[in-house]
Write an enzyme that holds these catalytic residues in place. Structure first.
Site, mmCIF file in Angstrom:
data_model
loop_
_atom_site.group_PDB
_atom_site.id
_atom_site.type_symbol
_atom_site.label_atom_id
_atom_site.label_comp_id
_atom_site.label_asym_id
_atom_site.label_seq_id
_atom_site.Cartn_x
_atom_site.Cartn_y
_atom_site.Cartn_z
ATOM 1 N N HIS A 101 0.840 -1.211 0.000
ATOM 2 C CA HIS A 101 0.000 0.000 0.000
ATOM 3 C C HIS A 101 0.868 1.252 0.000
ATOM 4 O O HIS A 101 1.959 1.263 0.570
ATOM 5 C CB HIS A 101 -0.997 0.005 1.163
ATOM 6 C CG HIS A 101 -0.403 -0.036 2.545
ATOM 7 N ND1 HIS A 101 -0.080 1.103 3.248
ATOM 8 C CD2 HIS A 101 -0.073 -1.071 3.354
ATOM 9 C CE1 HIS A 101 0.393 0.767 4.441
ATOM 10 N NE2 HIS A 101 0.426 -0.552 4.534
ATOM 11 N N ASP A 103 -0.386 4.385 0.860
ATOM 12 C CA ASP A 103 -0.801 5.395 1.845
ATOM 13 C C ASP A 103 -0.018 5.172 3.132
ATOM 14 O O ASP A 103 0.481 4.082 3.381
ATOM 15 C CB ASP A 103 -2.312 5.308 2.111
ATOM 16 C CG ASP A 103 -2.744 3.949 2.665
ATOM 17 O OD1 ASP A 103 -2.266 2.918 2.154
ATOM 18 O OD2 ASP A 103 -3.544 3.913 3.623
ATOM 19 N N ASP A 134 6.595 1.124 6.239
ATOM 20 C CA ASP A 134 5.164 0.786 6.119
ATOM 21 C C ASP A 134 4.466 1.780 5.206
ATOM 22 O O ASP A 134 4.010 2.810 5.648
ATOM 23 C CB ASP A 134 4.553 0.781 7.517
ATOM 24 C CG ASP A 134 3.105 0.363 7.550
ATOM 25 O OD1 ASP A 134 2.606 -0.177 6.550
ATOM 26 O OD2 ASP A 134 2.456 0.590 8.586
ATOM 27 N N GLU A 165 -5.149 1.466 2.883
ATOM 28 C CA GLU A 165 -4.969 0.386 3.858
ATOM 29 C C GLU A 165 -4.999 0.926 5.270
ATOM 30 O O GLU A 165 -5.605 0.337 6.165
ATOM 31 C CB GLU A 165 -3.643 -0.344 3.589
ATOM 32 C CG GLU A 165 -3.506 -1.692 4.293
ATOM 33 C CD GLU A 165 -3.058 -1.580 5.738
ATOM 34 O OE1 GLU A 165 -3.242 -2.553 6.500
ATOM 35 O OE2 GLU A 165 -2.534 -0.533 6.166
ATOM 36 N N GLU A 166 -4.350 2.077 5.480
ATOM 37 C CA GLU A 166 -4.278 2.642 6.838
ATOM 38 C C GLU A 166 -5.623 3.204 7.298
ATOM 39 O O GLU A 166 -5.768 3.616 8.437
ATOM 40 C CB GLU A 166 -3.189 3.727 6.919
ATOM 41 C CG GLU A 166 -1.782 3.243 6.569
ATOM 42 C CD GLU A 166 -1.163 2.299 7.611
ATOM 43 O OE1 GLU A 166 -1.869 1.900 8.553
ATOM 44 O OE2 GLU A 166 0.015 1.967 7.448
ATOM 45 N N HIS A 430 4.193 3.267 12.349
ATOM 46 C CA HIS A 430 3.180 4.195 12.880
ATOM 47 C C HIS A 430 3.766 5.139 13.922
ATOM 48 O O HIS A 430 3.057 6.018 14.409
ATOM 49 C CB HIS A 430 1.974 3.456 13.513
ATOM 50 C CG HIS A 430 1.205 2.638 12.519
ATOM 51 N ND1 HIS A 430 -0.046 2.129 12.790
ATOM 52 C CD2 HIS A 430 1.494 2.238 11.263
ATOM 53 C CE1 HIS A 430 -0.482 1.451 11.746
ATOM 54 N NE2 HIS A 430 0.442 1.498 10.805
HETATM 55 N N1 BES Z 1 1.424 -3.147 7.807
HETATM 56 C C1 BES Z 1 0.506 -2.881 8.847
HETATM 57 C C2 BES Z 1 0.001 -4.107 9.558
HETATM 58 C C3 BES Z 1 1.080 -4.927 10.186
HETATM 59 C C4 BES Z 1 1.903 -4.368 11.137
HETATM 60 C C5 BES Z 1 1.267 -6.236 9.804
HETATM 61 C C6 BES Z 1 2.921 -5.125 11.684
HETATM 62 C C7 BES Z 1 2.250 -6.983 10.358
HETATM 63 C C8 BES Z 1 3.101 -6.415 11.296
HETATM 64 C C9 BES Z 1 -0.651 -2.141 8.247
HETATM 65 O O1 BES Z 1 -0.241 -1.067 7.461
HETATM 66 C C10 BES Z 1 -1.480 -1.528 9.330
HETATM 67 O O2 BES Z 1 -0.981 -0.705 10.038
HETATM 68 N N2 BES Z 1 -2.733 -1.896 9.370
HETATM 69 C C11 BES Z 1 -3.666 -1.233 10.206
HETATM 70 C C12 BES Z 1 -5.014 -1.712 9.798
HETATM 71 C C13 BES Z 1 -6.150 -0.863 10.255
HETATM 72 C C14 BES Z 1 -6.093 0.541 9.767
HETATM 73 C C15 BES Z 1 -7.453 -1.490 9.858
HETATM 74 C C16 BES Z 1 -3.354 -1.561 11.645
HETATM 75 O O3 BES Z 1 -2.933 -2.680 11.979
HETATM 76 O O4 BES Z 1 -3.520 -0.652 12.478
HETATM 77 MN MN MN Z 2 1.218 -1.591 6.201
HETATM 78 MN MN MN Z 3 0.351 0.556 8.855
#
Ligand code: BES
Ligand code: MN
Ligand code: MN
Length: 457
Positions: A101, A103, A134, A165-166, A430
């Site tokens: 992603h 974003d 990320d 995605e975020e 993040h």
């Molecule tokens: N890449 C992350 C998710 C992730 C983090 C997977 C660490 C494996 C290890 C993804 O970008 C993310 O941050 N997803 C959000 C989803 C939410 C907005 C629905 C999350 O986990 O907060």
């Molecule tokens: Mn991600």
């Molecule tokens: Mn993320």
């Protein structure tokens, strides 16, 4: 074609060729990663909608120059722009969908960063910047692999780079419906997760889901003098705080009834390292029980992400009529976002104190996911990743969420899903000072290049 872990001359030739080819494209890929990081594609912030479009356009251009035969920038229902690009399959070869992603998360306050978040900066072998890990590193991993193959990969490739995605991928269902045929693939590679160490490759086999909601508590028609009425009249912020404390029991386990708590035996991780990676202050306790990975991978977590209330410096002697909080629940594999949202709402309704008026507004939701890494695509990944990283693959859960995966897996039930990525425990996804380990980025590119070779029939 490449069938064995043991290096036959053919295999070691191919490895050598791909090692050289990926090394050759790495400087350019890193430069383009920096170019992407300079674009603040925070889709969740309407002020950055234009930037997110610019970021999609840049990805589309990079796909074109990497030899894609078709490139489209698509969006559904006012959703974020996504890029779908295609490299046709040589006769008889499978098609692999490469996902990432473009974003990114908000910065959390530019002033807290050691170097400005959208000014990519290298320090000690790491590239710092929002999105450097990320997930613009995921985007550039895919593009670097396609460049290493000079735009002619040994399998068909569909590149799918999402832009929301975020934000929980709110229009993904619509995108999948509109572009179903374009997105059909035999194997899906999701480069959006992390490795346990910079030289230890992971295959992520489970992710938690997510349920957000806004909780508003109302007590009074208007603010009133805190001395004239305080005592018998309570304030909404205190009521909200009491309600928020009901989310956990005294041990710190999530106390919302009806959520799935998995109990999967996992090897424990070193507590001191875990605490240091998270930046936990000395003496502060861990919440809940079970091994640390068990808690992160298989149990729910609850957190208050924000509260709307007067700033301390602007507070005055009035009782607040209303207060709002954003509550976030991570849900365990096996749970369901709709059921969890319902359980959370019921719990809040049962625990709101003093007859305060409660309004719960559901926000983003995403399904958890888990898979069995069994079958030839997974074996191919184990061989390719071990060769690139110099260590065997570990199968791991992750506490984060990628709602896209469950949605995609539902739409294409026959496809094998490989969850990979180039984050590591120090990447601070993040957080402040997010970064990518550049040497690992190189390993990740080689690993994926080898994977495509291994996936040929
Ligand atoms: N890449 C992350 C998710 C992730 C983090 C997977 C660490 C494996 C290890 C993804 O970008 C993310 O941050 N997803 C959000 C989803 C939410 C907005 C629905 C999350 O986990 O907060
Ligand atoms: Mn991600
Ligand atoms: Mn993320």
């Amino acid at each position: 074609m490449v069938a064995s872990h043991v290096a036959s001359p053919l295999v070691s030739d191919l490895r050598e060729t791909l090692k050289n080819a990926t090394a050759a494209v790495l400087p350019g890929a890193r430069a383009d990663l920096e170019r992407l990081v300079r674009i603040p594609s925070i889709w969740a912030d309407p002020a950055h909608a234009e930037d997110t479009h610019r970021s999609a356009e840049t990805v589309a251009e990079l796909a074109r120059t990497a030899g894609a035969t078709s490139v489209r920038t698509v969006a559904a229902d006012g959703g974020a722009p996504a890029v779908i690009a295609h490299w046709p399959a040589p006769q008889g070869q499978p098609t692999v969908l490469l996902y990432a992603h473009h974003d990114v998360q908000p910065t959390g306050g530019d002033q807290h960063w050691t170097s400005p978040p959208f000014q990519p900066t290298e320090r000690d072998g790491r590239l710092y910047g929002r999105g450097a890990a990320d997930d613009k590193a995921g985007v550039m991993t895919h593009l670097a692999v396609l460049r290493a193959y000079d735009g002619r990969p040994p399998v068909g490739v569909t590149l799918f780079i999402e832009g929301e995605e975020e934000s929980g991928s709110p229009t993904l269902t619509a995108l999948l419906a509109q572009h179903h045929d374009l997105l059909t693939a035999d194997v899906i590679v999701i480069a959006d997760a992390a490795n346990p160490a910079v030289d230890v490759p992971a295959l992520t086999t489970s992710l938690r889901g997510l349920v957000d909601c806004t909780v508003e508590v109302a007590m009074l028609q208007r603010p009133v003098h805190s001395g004239m009425s305080g005592g018998p009249i309570g304030d909404a912020l205190t009521a909200l705080c009491r309600l928020m404390t009901s989310l956990h029991d005294d041990e710190g386990e999530v106390a919302v009834p009806g959520l799935v708590h998995g109990s999967v035996a996992t090897p424990d991780t070193d507590e001191a390292t875990f605490r240091a990676d998270a930046g936990l202050l000395d003496g502060v306790e861990l919440l809940g029980c079970g091994s640390i990975p068990e808690r992160i991978w298989h149990k729910p977590a609850a957190a208050v992400l924000g509260i709307d209330a007067p700033r301390v410096g602007e507070a005055s002697n009035v009782l607040l009529p209303r207060a709002r909080a954003m509550v976030s629940l991570r849900i365990a594999p096996g749970d369901d976002p709709v059921a969890a949202q319902r359980a959370l709402t019921a719990h809040l309704e049962a625990n709101v104190p003093w007859g305060a008026r409660l309004t719960v507004t559901p926000g983003a939701g995403g399904a958890p996911f888990s898979l069995q890494a069994v079958g030839s695509p997974y074996d191919a990944a184990r061989r390719a990743f071990a060769a690139a990283y110099g260590n065997d693959v570990v199968e791991t859960g992750m506490g984060g969420s990628i709602p896209f995966i469950a949605e995609f897996a539902r739409t294409f039930p026959g496809a094998a899903v490989l969850v990979t990525g180039v984050g590591d425990p120090a990447s601070r996804w993040h957080g402040i000072d997010e970064s990518l380990h550049l040497e690992m980025f190189g390993r990740g590119v080689l690993a994926e290049a080898l994977l495509l070779a291994e996936l040929t029939r």
